[in-house]
Every structure is written in C-alpha cells, then in structure tokens.
Design a protein around this motif. Structure first.
Motif, PDB file in Angstrom:
ATOM      1  N   UNK A 177       0.839  -1.200   0.000  1.00 13.33           N
ATOM      2  CA  UNK A 177       0.000   0.000   0.000  1.00 13.33           C
ATOM      3  C   UNK A 177       0.878   1.255   0.000  1.00 13.33           C
ATOM      4  N   UNK A 178       1.922   1.257   0.825  1.00 10.28           N
ATOM      5  CA  UNK A 178       2.821   2.407   0.878  1.00 10.28           C
ATOM      6  C   UNK A 178       3.487   2.656  -0.477  1.00 10.28           C
ATOM      7  N   UNK A 179       3.793   1.586  -1.182  1.00 13.44           N
ATOM      8  CA  UNK A 179       4.483   1.701  -2.472  1.00 13.44           C
ATOM      9  C   UNK A 179       3.555   2.154  -3.588  1.00 13.44           C
ATOM     10  N   UNK A 180       2.361   1.592  -3.631  1.00 16.39           N
ATOM     11  CA  UNK A 180       1.481   1.813  -4.781  1.00 16.39           C
ATOM     12  C   UNK A 180       0.397   2.861  -4.555  1.00 16.39           C
ATOM     13  N   UNK A 181       0.149   3.219  -3.306  1.00 13.53           N
ATOM     14  CA  UNK A 181      -0.902   4.195  -3.011  1.00 13.53           C
ATOM     15  C   UNK A 181      -0.373   5.249  -2.041  1.00 13.53           C
ATOM     16  N   UNK A 182       0.600   6.038  -2.481  1.00  6.77           N
ATOM     17  CA  UNK A 182       1.263   7.001  -1.581  1.00  6.77           C
ATOM     18  C   UNK A 182       0.341   8.111  -1.093  1.00  6.77           C
ATOM     19  N   UNK A 183      -0.792   8.307  -1.749  1.00  5.91           N
ATOM     20  CA  UNK A 183      -1.724   9.351  -1.310  1.00  5.91           C
ATOM     21  C   UNK A 183      -2.553   8.907  -0.105  1.00  5.91           C
ATOM     22  N   UNK A 184      -2.344   7.681   0.325  1.00  6.47           N
ATOM     23  CA  UNK A 184      -3.056   7.150   1.487  1.00  6.47           C
ATOM     24  C   UNK A 184      -2.074   6.940   2.633  1.00  6.47           C
ATOM     25  N   UNK A 185      -2.478   7.325   3.837  1.00  7.12           N
ATOM     26  CA  UNK A 185      -1.640   7.117   5.013  1.00  7.12           C
ATOM     27  C   UNK A 185      -2.340   6.197   6.000  1.00  7.12           C
ATOM     28  N   UNK A 186      -1.557   5.416   6.705  1.00  8.64           N
ATOM     29  CA  UNK A 186      -2.117   4.525   7.712  1.00  8.64           C
ATOM     30  C   UNK A 186      -2.550   5.356   8.908  1.00  8.64           C
ATOM     31  N   UNK A 187      -3.829   5.427   9.130  1.00 16.78           N
ATOM     32  CA  UNK A 187      -4.387   6.218  10.218  1.00 16.78           C
ATOM     33  C   UNK A 187      -4.318   5.462  11.542  1.00 16.78           C
ATOM     34  N   UNK A 188      -4.574   4.155  11.479  1.00 16.11           N
ATOM     35  CA  UNK A 188      -4.659   3.381  12.715  1.00 16.11           C
ATOM     36  C   UNK A 188      -4.525   1.889  12.427  1.00 16.11           C
ATOM     37  N   UNK A 189      -3.835   1.203  13.308  1.00 13.79           N
ATOM     38  CA  UNK A 189      -3.808  -0.259  13.294  1.00 13.79           C
ATOM     39  C   UNK A 189      -4.470  -0.746  14.581  1.00 13.79           C
ATOM     40  N   UNK A 190      -5.443  -1.625  14.427  1.00 18.24           N
ATOM     41  CA  UNK A 190      -6.167  -2.156  15.582  1.00 18.24           C
ATOM     42  C   UNK A 190      -5.991  -3.662  15.600  1.00 18.24           C
ATOM     43  N   UNK A 191      -5.284  -4.154  16.589  1.00 21.82           N
ATOM     44  CA  UNK A 191      -5.037  -5.588  16.669  1.00 21.82           C
ATOM     45  C   UNK A 191      -6.273  -6.315  17.167  1.00 21.82           C
ATOM     46  N   UNK A 192      -6.508  -7.482  16.616  1.00 27.30           N
ATOM     47  CA  UNK A 192      -7.668  -8.242  17.063  1.00 27.30           C
ATOM     48  C   UNK A 192      -7.375  -8.856  18.433  1.00 27.30           C
ATOM     49  N   UNK A 193      -8.383  -9.008  19.286  1.00 24.33           N
ATOM     50  CA  UNK A 193      -8.168  -9.459  20.660  1.00 24.33           C
ATOM     51  C   UNK A 193      -7.939 -10.960  20.801  1.00 24.33           C
ATOM     52  N   UNK A 194      -8.093 -11.709  19.712  1.00 23.93           N
ATOM     53  CA  UNK A 194      -7.919 -13.166  19.784  1.00 23.93           C
ATOM     54  C   UNK A 194      -7.093 -13.634  18.595  1.00 23.93           C
ATOM     55  N   UNK A 195      -5.757 -13.444  18.661  1.00 24.99           N
ATOM     56  CA  UNK A 195      -4.896 -13.793  17.525  1.00 24.99           C
ATOM     57  C   UNK A 195      -4.731 -15.295  17.337  1.00 24.99           C
ATOM     58  N   UNK A 196      -4.509 -15.678  16.091  1.00 27.97           N
ATOM     59  CA  UNK A 196      -4.276 -17.078  15.737  1.00 27.97           C
ATOM     60  C   UNK A 196      -2.885 -17.514  16.153  1.00 27.97           C
ATOM     61  N   UNK A 197      -2.766 -18.762  16.542  1.00 30.03           N
ATOM     62  CA  UNK A 197      -1.463 -19.391  16.755  1.00 30.03           C
ATOM     63  C   UNK A 197      -1.634 -20.883  16.496  1.00 30.03           C
ATOM     64  N   UNK A 198      -0.543 -21.587  16.349  1.00 30.94           N
ATOM     65  CA  UNK A 198      -0.638 -23.035  16.137  1.00 30.94           C
ATOM     66  C   UNK A 198      -1.233 -23.735  17.352  1.00 30.94           C
ATOM     67  N   UNK A 199      -1.122 -23.085  18.500  1.00 33.87           N
ATOM     68  CA  UNK A 199      -1.694 -23.657  19.719  1.00 33.87           C
ATOM     69  C   UNK A 199      -3.153 -23.236  19.890  1.00 33.87           C
ATOM     70  N   UNK A 200      -3.571 -22.193  19.212  1.00 37.96           N
ATOM     71  CA  UNK A 200      -4.936 -21.678  19.331  1.00 37.96           C
ATOM     72  C   UNK A 200      -5.441 -21.342  17.931  1.00 37.96           C
ATOM     73  N   UNK A 201      -5.888 -22.350  17.229  1.00 40.35           N
ATOM     74  CA  UNK A 201      -6.289 -22.173  15.835  1.00 40.35           C
ATOM     75  C   UNK A 201      -7.679 -21.555  15.689  1.00 40.35           C
ATOM     76  N   UNK A 202      -8.334 -21.267  16.806  1.00 49.24           N
ATOM     77  CA  UNK A 202      -9.622 -20.573  16.743  1.00 49.24           C
ATOM     78  C   UNK A 202      -9.439 -19.065  16.619  1.00 49.24           C
TER      79      UNK A 202
END
Length: 217
Positions: A177-202
């Motif tokens: 996105x940074x390379x191809x759409x320079x007119x757009x800036x990342x306003x916010x990153x919101x991490x999900x509260x239940x990340x995937x892992x090999x131990x927690x595939x849900x």
C-alpha cells in the motif's frame, strides 16, 4: 504432509464459488467473537466519522453484514451462487445494493463506483494469485473517497500456515500500500483481541489497518 504435494487450487474465485455451491459459508471470521469485534470497530468508525456510504469487496454470506450499521452499502462478491443468496437475504433492505465482482473484468476509470469507506475484510489472505491480489488493492483504494479499512494479515512470507491452509497466502500489505498508493496514510492499526497461533487455531490472523486519504480530515 511432509513431502507430499499440496492440494491444487482452481484459483481464489473458483475456490469460493465451489465452496459456497457445496453449502459452505464465509468461515469463522464472519461469526461469533470475530464478527462481533469487526462490527464494533466498523460501526463505531462509521458513526464517529460521519460516513454516509460503504463499499465492500467480498460480502460473502452476509453474516458480517448482518451486524453492520451503515447508512448505504454496496457489496461485491466473486461467487454467483452466494451472491444470489445474500441478495435474497437482504432483499427487503433498501439501504443495501449488491453486484457480482470479477477482478479481471472490473474497470471504473470514470470513478463512478465510490463511497466514503471501502472495506476488505478477511479477503486479502485468500487471494492466492499475485494479479488478483494487486487488482483487489487497486479496486478497493480506487473506490474509496475518504477511508479504507483492511482486515487482513500482513507478512512477507508467501506461506500462511503451510500445508494446513492451501487456500490462504500472506501478503506484505503495508509495504504494498505504501508503495502503490502514496496518497493514502495509515491512520490506525487495531489488533484483534484473539490472535491465531498453532496452539490456538480458533484465533484470527487479521488486524485492522485503517487508511485515510492524505489531506482528508
């Protein structure tokens, strides 16, 4: 699976059409706690930013959409079978429109297909073909007047979970996105509260990446 060959795929669009035609759904990401989290984030954002219209590339079975609070909505999907079902599900809702999406045969050079906010939710890591992935980003950002919300993984590793998920592939979304759409800036990153892992595939492999067009408040 060791040295055994991984299952071959017919392409991302054909995969989803076949999956839906056999009675499958859009997956765990559009249900339960994951769907609720996405709805809370998006509904709050739509309300706080005074967003009047939303376009989504990949509306799927409509489970996620059923939790949405959007003034006006256009949903695209690659599966004719599922799109017909989703259209029927919301047939009495005058705030919602739908259309079949073919990434190779989609062109909006005149800028007619636009909305305040464009969405791609749990779609990008299902795009196994480079050209389809690139076109998807072009179409999503091209349709957005003010904001883009991507809910996806972000990694350089082309393999997501190896042989366990042959229909999934990571992409370096932030870099592209940074390379191809320079007119757009990342306003916010919101991490999900239940990340995937090999131990927690849900868990989910996705986080929110919310972009804002430069100069738009």
């Amino acid at each position: 699976m060791g040295s055994e060959e991984k299952p071959s795929l017919p392409g991302s669009a054909a995969y989803w059409e076949r999956r839906y035609a056999k009675g499958g759904n859009s997956g765990a990401g559009s249900r339960g706690e994951h769907a609720q989290f996405k709805a809370e984030v998006l509904n709050r954002f739509v309300a706080s930013q005074g967003i009047d219209s939303v376009i989504e590339f990949g509306c799927g079975d409509g489970e996620q959409l059923s939790l949405a609070e959007y003034p006006r909505y256009l949903g695209f999907d690659v599966s004719p079978t599922q799109l017909s079902r989703t259209m029927a599900r919301f047939a009495e809702d005058a705030s919602k429109s739908f259309a079949l999406y073919d990434p190779i045969r989609y062109s909006d050079r005149a800028g007619i297909i636009t909305a305040d906010l464009a969405l791609s939710l749990d779609v990008i890591f299902h795009l196994t073909e480079d050209e389809v992935y690139q076109r998807h980003l072009e179409h999503v950002f091209g349709a957005a007047r003010r904001y883009v919300a991507l809910y996806t993984s972000d990694a350089d590793d082309p393999e997501l979970t190896g042989e366990f998920a042959p229909h999934m592939r990571n992409h370096p979304v932030l870099r592209d996105v940074a390379k191809h759409f320079p007119e757009w800036r990342l306003r916010e990153r919101i991490e999900n509260p239940h990340p995937w892992s090999r131990e927690d595939t849900d868990g989910s492999i996705s986080d929110f990446f919310i972009y804002e067009r430069t100069g738009v408040s």
